[in-house]
Design a protein around this motif. Sequence first.
Motif, PDB file in Angstrom:
ATOM      1  N   ARG A  59      12.413  -1.866   4.071  1.00 50.18           N
ATOM      2  CA  ARG A  59      12.080  -2.374   5.404  1.00 50.18           C
ATOM      3  C   ARG A  59      11.114  -1.470   6.146  1.00 50.18           C
ATOM      4  N   ASP A  60      10.915  -0.269   5.640  1.00 52.68           N
ATOM      5  CA  ASP A  60       9.957   0.636   6.269  1.00 52.68           C
ATOM      6  C   ASP A  60       8.528   0.379   5.788  1.00 52.68           C
ATOM      7  N   ARG A  61       8.370  -0.512   4.841  1.00 56.61           N
ATOM      8  CA  ARG A  61       7.043  -0.834   4.317  1.00 56.61           C
ATOM      9  C   ARG A  61       6.544  -2.131   4.940  1.00 56.61           C
ATOM     10  N   GLU A  62       5.294  -2.159   5.339  1.00 51.10           N
ATOM     11  CA  GLU A  62       4.699  -3.360   5.918  1.00 51.10           C
ATOM     12  C   GLU A  62       3.492  -3.849   5.128  1.00 51.10           C
ATOM     13  N   ARG A  63       2.774  -2.908   4.504  1.00 51.33           N
ATOM     14  CA  ARG A  63       1.520  -3.256   3.823  1.00 51.33           C
ATOM     15  C   ARG A  63       1.295  -2.259   2.692  1.00 51.33           C
ATOM     16  N   LEU A  89      -0.353  -6.305  -0.732  1.00 55.84           N
ATOM     17  CA  LEU A  89       0.949  -6.884  -0.408  1.00 55.84           C
ATOM     18  C   LEU A  89       1.214  -6.634   1.070  1.00 55.84           C
ATOM     19  N   GLU A  90       1.652  -7.664   1.783  1.00 57.43           N
ATOM     20  CA  GLU A  90       1.900  -7.490   3.210  1.00 57.43           C
ATOM     21  C   GLU A  90       3.141  -8.278   3.614  1.00 57.43           C
ATOM     22  N   ASP A  95       9.479 -12.123   4.512  1.00 58.46           N
ATOM     23  CA  ASP A  95       8.886 -12.402   3.209  1.00 58.46           C
ATOM     24  C   ASP A  95       7.741 -11.441   2.917  1.00 58.46           C
ATOM     25  N   TRP A  96       7.321 -11.430   1.648  1.00 60.82           N
ATOM     26  CA  TRP A  96       6.149 -10.654   1.250  1.00 60.82           C
ATOM     27  C   TRP A  96       5.055 -11.614   0.797  1.00 60.82           C
ATOM     28  N   THR A  97       3.833 -11.302   1.190  1.00 56.94           N
ATOM     29  CA  THR A  97       2.688 -12.119   0.796  1.00 56.94           C
ATOM     30  C   THR A  97       1.711 -11.267  -0.004  1.00 56.94           C
ATOM     31  N   LEU A  98       0.935 -11.926  -0.845  1.00 61.30           N
ATOM     32  CA  LEU A  98      -0.084 -11.258  -1.654  1.00 61.30           C
ATOM     33  C   LEU A  98      -1.432 -11.892  -1.354  1.00 61.30           C
ATOM     34  N   PHE A  99      -2.458 -11.063  -1.164  1.00 59.18           N
ATOM     35  CA  PHE A  99      -3.803 -11.597  -1.027  1.00 59.18           C
ATOM     36  C   PHE A  99      -4.808 -10.657  -1.657  1.00 59.18           C
ATOM     37  N   ASP A 100      -5.934 -11.234  -2.047  1.00 55.67           N
ATOM     38  CA  ASP A 100      -7.001 -10.535  -2.755  1.00 55.67           C
ATOM     39  C   ASP A 100      -8.270 -10.534  -1.906  1.00 55.67           C
ATOM     40  N   ASP A 101      -8.638 -11.706  -1.429  1.00 58.52           N
ATOM     41  CA  ASP A 101      -9.794 -11.875  -0.545  1.00 58.52           C
ATOM     42  C   ASP A 101     -11.061 -11.234  -1.098  1.00 58.52           C
ATOM     43  N   GLY A 102     -11.277 -11.380  -2.394  1.00 57.77           N
ATOM     44  CA  GLY A 102     -12.494 -10.875  -3.010  1.00 57.77           C
ATOM     45  C   GLY A 102     -12.501  -9.382  -3.279  1.00 57.77           C
ATOM     46  N   LEU A 103     -11.359  -8.724  -3.098  1.00 59.64           N
ATOM     47  CA  LEU A 103     -11.305  -7.283  -3.353  1.00 59.64           C
ATOM     48  C   LEU A 103     -11.532  -6.968  -4.824  1.00 59.64           C
TER      49      LEU A 103
END
Length: 239
Positions: A59-63, A89-90, A95-103
């Motif tokens: 719970r101490d992690r956000e991103r 990861l954010e 919940d946790w979400t995953l995104f790449d956005d062209g990285l």
Amino acid sequence: MKSSHGCGRSVGVTTGKRTLPRDLKPRELQRILAAGRSGLPFLSWKGPDDELHVLPLGRDRERLTLGRDEDVDVQLTGDARVSRVHAILERAGGDWTLFDDGLSRNGSFVNATKLVGRRRLVDGDRVCLGTTELFYCTGGAADEDSTASIRDHPAKTQLSEKQRAVLIALCRPVYKSKSATPATNPEIAAELLMSVDAVKAHLRALFDRFGLSELPQNEKRASLVATARVQGLLLPSDF
């Protein structure tokens, strides 16, 4: 040969909805079980050196950044197809979400589908970054959530009374004595007052139900125990 979904090798075994790293050694199984008991979501994966990594998402992690660079939060070293900063990861609420956005250069994949935009991860998702597979588990939630999950879980409702009894007996040493070795067929037969052949028949049905039939014989039992634990199929009251 590179697969169509972005992972060049497969180190996971699909167990119904659940996907776990395969070839788990006893000490690695214990780490997976401990992570599931924590009540927190976690990622697990095996690197090129076949070492198991388990990352609790506290719970101490956000991103969290994932990639090959030494400055990212989750380092996936030894995989040339992983970009220096590959994906993020954010946390979004609970919940946790995953995104790449062209990285990344080669893209990110969730359950064989290329990631476009942001995706909320659900229990059992298989994430492919380069040739590395990571497996997401929500962990064992609070008691009230676990009770609801078990009551509504489709896998549980499709188990016969005898299959469930065999599964409980198989898992008992791991749950009660923290042993890494599930019960043997003769031990299960003695506990349930049935023949060893009947135990074998019920286990074959369970292996098939959870997609474990194609595993090597020496992996099936440990994988079934791990699947039962991280899917929340059994309660402490079962033991």
